[in-house]
Design a protein around this motif. Structure first.
Motif, PDB file in Angstrom:
ATOM      1  N   ASP A 146      18.472  28.933  28.339  1.00 14.14           N
ATOM      2  CA  ASP A 146      17.378  27.965  28.362  1.00 14.14           C
ATOM      3  C   ASP A 146      16.596  27.924  27.052  1.00 14.14           C
ATOM      4  N   GLY A 147      16.333  29.082  26.460  1.00 13.95           N
ATOM      5  CA  GLY A 147      15.424  29.146  25.308  1.00 13.95           C
ATOM      6  C   GLY A 147      16.135  29.139  23.970  1.00 13.95           C
ATOM      7  N   LEU A 148      15.364  29.365  22.896  1.00 11.46           N
ATOM      8  CA  LEU A 148      15.922  29.378  21.545  1.00 11.46           C
ATOM      9  C   LEU A 148      16.831  30.600  21.387  1.00 11.46           C
ATOM     10  N   LEU A 150      19.037  30.877  18.306  1.00 12.95           N
ATOM     11  CA  LEU A 150      19.646  30.733  16.974  1.00 12.95           C
ATOM     12  C   LEU A 150      20.964  29.962  17.023  1.00 12.95           C
ATOM     13  N   GLY A 151      21.051  28.977  17.894  1.00 14.82           N
ATOM     14  CA  GLY A 151      22.258  28.167  17.997  1.00 14.82           C
ATOM     15  C   GLY A 151      23.429  28.892  18.658  1.00 14.82           C
ATOM     16  N   LYS A 152      23.178  30.113  19.175  1.00 15.60           N
ATOM     17  CA  LYS A 152      24.309  30.887  19.731  1.00 15.60           C
ATOM     18  C   LYS A 152      24.311  30.875  21.246  1.00 15.60           C
ATOM     19  N   GLY A 153      23.345  30.227  21.859  1.00 13.06           N
ATOM     20  CA  GLY A 153      23.186  30.308  23.304  1.00 13.06           C
ATOM     21  C   GLY A 153      23.975  29.295  24.107  1.00 13.06           C
ATOM     22  N   VAL A 154      25.028  28.712  23.501  1.00 12.24           N
ATOM     23  CA  VAL A 154      25.820  27.707  24.221  1.00 12.24           C
ATOM     24  C   VAL A 154      27.271  28.152  24.305  1.00 12.24           C
ATOM     25  N   VAL A 155      27.809  28.172  25.518  1.00 13.19           N
ATOM     26  CA  VAL A 155      29.226  28.504  25.683  1.00 13.19           C
ATOM     27  C   VAL A 155      29.928  27.317  26.334  1.00 13.19           C
ATOM     28  N   VAL A 156      30.872  26.736  25.611  1.00 17.32           N
ATOM     29  CA  VAL A 156      31.694  25.665  26.176  1.00 17.32           C
ATOM     30  C   VAL A 156      32.911  26.375  26.773  1.00 17.32           C
ATOM     31  N   ALA A 157      32.913  26.527  28.097  1.00 21.39           N
ATOM     32  CA  ALA A 157      33.927  27.360  28.744  1.00 21.39           C
ATOM     33  C   ALA A 157      35.115  26.518  29.199  1.00 21.39           C
ATOM     34  N   GLU A 158      36.293  27.018  28.834  1.00 25.95           N
ATOM     35  CA  GLU A 158      37.527  26.312  29.215  1.00 25.95           C
ATOM     36  C   GLU A 158      37.954  26.683  30.634  1.00 25.95           C
ATOM     37  N   THR A 159      37.511  27.861  31.065  1.00 25.46           N
ATOM     38  CA  THR A 159      37.921  28.322  32.400  1.00 25.46           C
ATOM     39  C   THR A 159      36.689  28.750  33.194  1.00 25.46           C
ATOM     40  N   VAL A 160      36.876  28.798  34.524  1.00 21.60           N
ATOM     41  CA  VAL A 160      35.798  29.245  35.406  1.00 21.60           C
ATOM     42  C   VAL A 160      35.407  30.686  35.057  1.00 21.60           C
ATOM     43  N   ALA A 163      33.183  30.873  32.046  1.00 24.44           N
ATOM     44  CA  ALA A 163      31.828  30.376  32.337  1.00 24.44           C
ATOM     45  C   ALA A 163      31.040  31.412  33.138  1.00 24.44           C
ATOM     46  N   VAL A 164      31.704  32.044  34.101  1.00 26.12           N
ATOM     47  CA  VAL A 164      31.024  33.065  34.915  1.00 26.12           C
ATOM     48  C   VAL A 164      30.617  34.246  34.024  1.00 26.12           C
ATOM     49  N   ASP A 165      31.505  34.630  33.098  1.00 23.71           N
ATOM     50  CA  ASP A 165      31.174  35.719  32.165  1.00 23.71           C
ATOM     51  C   ASP A 165      29.953  35.370  31.329  1.00 23.71           C
ATOM     52  N   ALA A 166      29.927  34.124  30.843  1.00 24.27           N
ATOM     53  CA  ALA A 166      28.798  33.698  29.997  1.00 24.27           C
ATOM     54  C   ALA A 166      27.502  33.761  30.796  1.00 24.27           C
ATOM     55  N   ALA A 167      27.544  33.284  32.035  1.00 17.37           N
ATOM     56  CA  ALA A 167      26.339  33.301  32.877  1.00 17.37           C
ATOM     57  C   ALA A 167      25.913  34.740  33.155  1.00 17.37           C
ATOM     58  N   ARG A 168      26.905  35.619  33.363  1.00 23.33           N
ATOM     59  CA  ARG A 168      26.596  37.033  33.627  1.00 23.33           C
ATOM     60  C   ARG A 168      25.926  37.654  32.408  1.00 23.33           C
ATOM     61  N   GLU A 169      26.496  37.385  31.220  1.00 27.23           N
ATOM     62  CA  GLU A 169      25.924  37.980  29.994  1.00 27.23           C
ATOM     63  C   GLU A 169      24.496  37.510  29.766  1.00 27.23           C
ATOM     64  N   MET A 170      24.242  36.244  30.080  1.00 32.29           N
ATOM     65  CA  MET A 170      22.888  35.732  29.839  1.00 32.29           C
ATOM     66  C   MET A 170      21.915  36.209  30.915  1.00 32.29           C
ATOM     67  N   LEU A 171      22.323  36.080  32.210  1.00 29.98           N
ATOM     68  CA  LEU A 171      21.373  36.333  33.302  1.00 29.98           C
ATOM     69  C   LEU A 171      21.243  37.821  33.652  1.00 29.98           C
ATOM     70  N   ASP A 173      23.056  40.655  31.846  1.00 32.96           N
ATOM     71  CA  ASP A 173      23.072  41.583  30.700  1.00 32.96           C
ATOM     72  C   ASP A 173      21.988  41.254  29.681  1.00 32.96           C
ATOM     73  N   LYS A 174      21.266  40.164  29.893  1.00 34.47           N
ATOM     74  CA  LYS A 174      20.128  39.776  29.024  1.00 34.47           C
ATOM     75  C   LYS A 174      20.522  39.702  27.549  1.00 34.47           C
ATOM     76  N   GLN A 175      21.691  39.102  27.309  1.00 37.92           N
ATOM     77  CA  GLN A 175      22.218  38.989  25.952  1.00 37.92           C
ATOM     78  C   GLN A 175      21.228  38.298  25.007  1.00 37.92           C
ATOM     79  N   PHE A 176      20.490  37.323  25.514  1.00 37.38           N
ATOM     80  CA  PHE A 176      19.530  36.609  24.668  1.00 37.38           C
ATOM     81  C   PHE A 176      18.093  36.916  25.086  1.00 37.38           C
ATOM     82  N   GLY A 177      17.896  38.052  25.738  1.00 36.79           N
ATOM     83  CA  GLY A 177      16.542  38.416  26.175  1.00 36.79           C
ATOM     84  C   GLY A 177      15.972  37.338  27.081  1.00 36.79           C
ATOM     85  N   ASP A 178      14.685  37.059  26.903  1.00 36.27           N
ATOM     86  CA  ASP A 178      14.003  36.075  27.750  1.00 36.27           C
ATOM     87  C   ASP A 178      14.578  34.673  27.598  1.00 36.27           C
ATOM     88  N   SER A 179      15.157  34.373  26.424  1.00 39.36           N
ATOM     89  CA  SER A 179      15.719  33.032  26.211  1.00 39.36           C
ATOM     90  C   SER A 179      16.818  32.723  27.229  1.00 39.36           C
TER      91      SER A 179
END
Ligand code: AMP
Ligand code: GLY
Length: 420
Positions: A146-148, A150-160, A163-171, A173-179
């Motif tokens: 959701d937040g800033l 550095l242009g790295k917070g977008v994953v265009v996922a080719e497979t389910v 996409a699930v991994d990306a959501a897990r890392e963000m939500l 594993d807090k890969q981008f902290g509060d963002s």
């Protein structure tokens, strides 16, 4: 008048250089800037973009007419609000208006409410719910912090699974902290991307030429996403009717929506668009100029930027004018390894003159002299205006071949999509 530009990259170099061209402007300070800018007569101010009180003190004590705020994080931190609270003028959106960039969920909700075409989406803070939505929608699908980020917070996922991994890392594993405490999951759109910029005050807007960035690190749009490796303007193969449609369906309703939400917009609005089979749709909004798009857009301005922005801030109608001739193209030279780890301190070639402009992003003087050394990921950018993309490429790439670029790299295909 004396002006202040906040930021330090190639974008701020281009803005400050253009402002200094005005006969009305005696001095332009850049905080904190980079040493390469001084070769164009700009004055550096060693104050960080997050030091609001020091920036305000400097502007009020030095008779600064107004301040141009370049970077997204300064806008999101409310630098414009703080300047205004101190009775000073600043060009850029207040924090509430800049939310169009610093919260993707906010931007999506505004687009939905005011009927602006964009990818279908839902926002999640709960991982299991996000996973269920991804599994229901299928791939390809796009997961965005959701937040800033550095242009790295977008994953265009080719497979389910991706996409699930990306959501897990963000939500989780807090890969981008509060963002990444919330994620926007949206439909994958396909089509050609382009950027549309406008100077904005309330519902009044002044369009700039269209531009196209090259976000991937390597030729052929390969490699990791970067801040941008080169750009050109205008996009010659884009029909004027597409821009007209984007103005009617995107720019006007979003600006009217922001007024209705009591968050009137002031500053540069950057619409990242994609031309789908159903017309242009919004990929993202940014609340500022793009980098490196600014460096190819501003050289095309034939009016006086300082007077134009002074008018806009004073509530008068500015008269922005642009050349319609040829195309302006620029290639970014970056440190080898960027956007991952890289070395600093590489000796840089001499600044170009005449028809090739050098804009500096990450450059500093050597301790014992005036030799310029690399000091960042993106280091400098060469920009020229020529009759065609092919001619501009020829001029820039032959210049680059003559330069010593050991320890640095650049893409060799900037603009090639325009001539295919
Ligand atoms: P952003 O940071 O939102 O500009 O996204 C970075 C890049 O991801 C964009 O330039 C697009 O190439 C890609 N992207 C973002 N959203 C979508 C989408 N909904 N469909 C396809 N590609 C997308
Ligand atoms: N060139 C992309 C950006 O400024 O976000």
């Amino acid at each position: 008048m004396k002006l202040l530009v906040v930021g330090s990259g190639g974008r701020e170099h281009a803005i400050a250089k253009k402002l200094l061209e005005s006969p009305q402007v005696e001095q332009v300070f850049v905080a904190p800037g980079n040493d390469g800018m001084t070769l164009d007569g700009l004055d550096l101010l060693p104050i960080g973009i997050d030091e609001h009180a020091r920036l305000i003190d400097f502007a009020s004590q030095n008779d600064i007419a107004w301040t141009f705020v370049g970077p997204d994080d300064a806008l999101a931190a409310g630098l414009v609000n703080d300047f205004e609270a101190a009775g000073l003028k600043a060009f850029g959106p207040r924090k509430e208006a800049a939310e169009l960039e610093w919260s993707k969920d906010f931007a999506k909700s505004i687009m939905q409410k005011y009927g602006v075409p964009t990818a279908r989406y839902q926002t999640f803070s709960d991982f299991e719910a996000a996973k269920a939505y991804i599994e229901k929608e299928g791939a390809p699908i796009v997961v965005k912090a959701d937040g800033l980020a550095l242009g790295k917070g977008v994953v265009v996922a080719e497979t389910v699974a991706e996409a699930v991994d990306a959501a897990r890392e963000m939500l989780l594993d807090k890969q981008f902290g509060d963002s990444g405490a919330r994620v926007v999951i949206e439909e994958f759109l396909s089509g050609e991307e382009f950027s549309l910029f406008a100077f904005v005050k309330g519902q009044d807007f002044y369009l700039m030429p269209t531009a196209q960035d090259h976000k991937r690190a390597y030729d052929g749009d390969k490699g990791p996403n970067t801040g941008g490796m080169g750009a050109y303007a205008p996009v010659p193969h884009l029909a004027p009717s597409v821009v007209d449609e984007a103005v009617e369906t995107i720019i006007k309703p979003v600006l009217e929506g922001m007024i209705a939400e009591e968050r009137p917009y002031l500053g540069v609005l950057y619409a990242g668009l994609i031309l789908t089979a159903d017309g242009p749709k919004v990929i993202e909004f940014n609340a500022r100029f793009g980098d490196p798009e600014t460096q190819v857009i501003l050289p095309r301005l034939t009016s006086d930027l300082a007077v134009n922005l002074d008018d806009l801030l004073a509530g008068k109608s500015p008269n922005f004018t642009w050349t319609s001739e040829g195309v302006t193209l620029g290639v970014v030279v970056a440190s080898e390894g960027y956007p991952l780890a890289y070395e600093k301190g590489v000796l840089l070639p001499a600044k170009t003159e005449d028809d090739v402009i050098t804009y500096y992003a990450g450059a500093r003087f050597a301790e014992n002299g005036r030799a310029l050394l690399s000091n960042g990921g993106r280091v400098y950018m060469l920009v020229t205006t020529a009759d065609s993309v092919a001619q501009a490429q020829e001029r820039i790439y032959s210049q680059l071949e003559q330069q010593e670029t050991k320890g640095l790299f650049y893409r060799r295909d900037i603009g090639s999509k325009a001539i295919q």
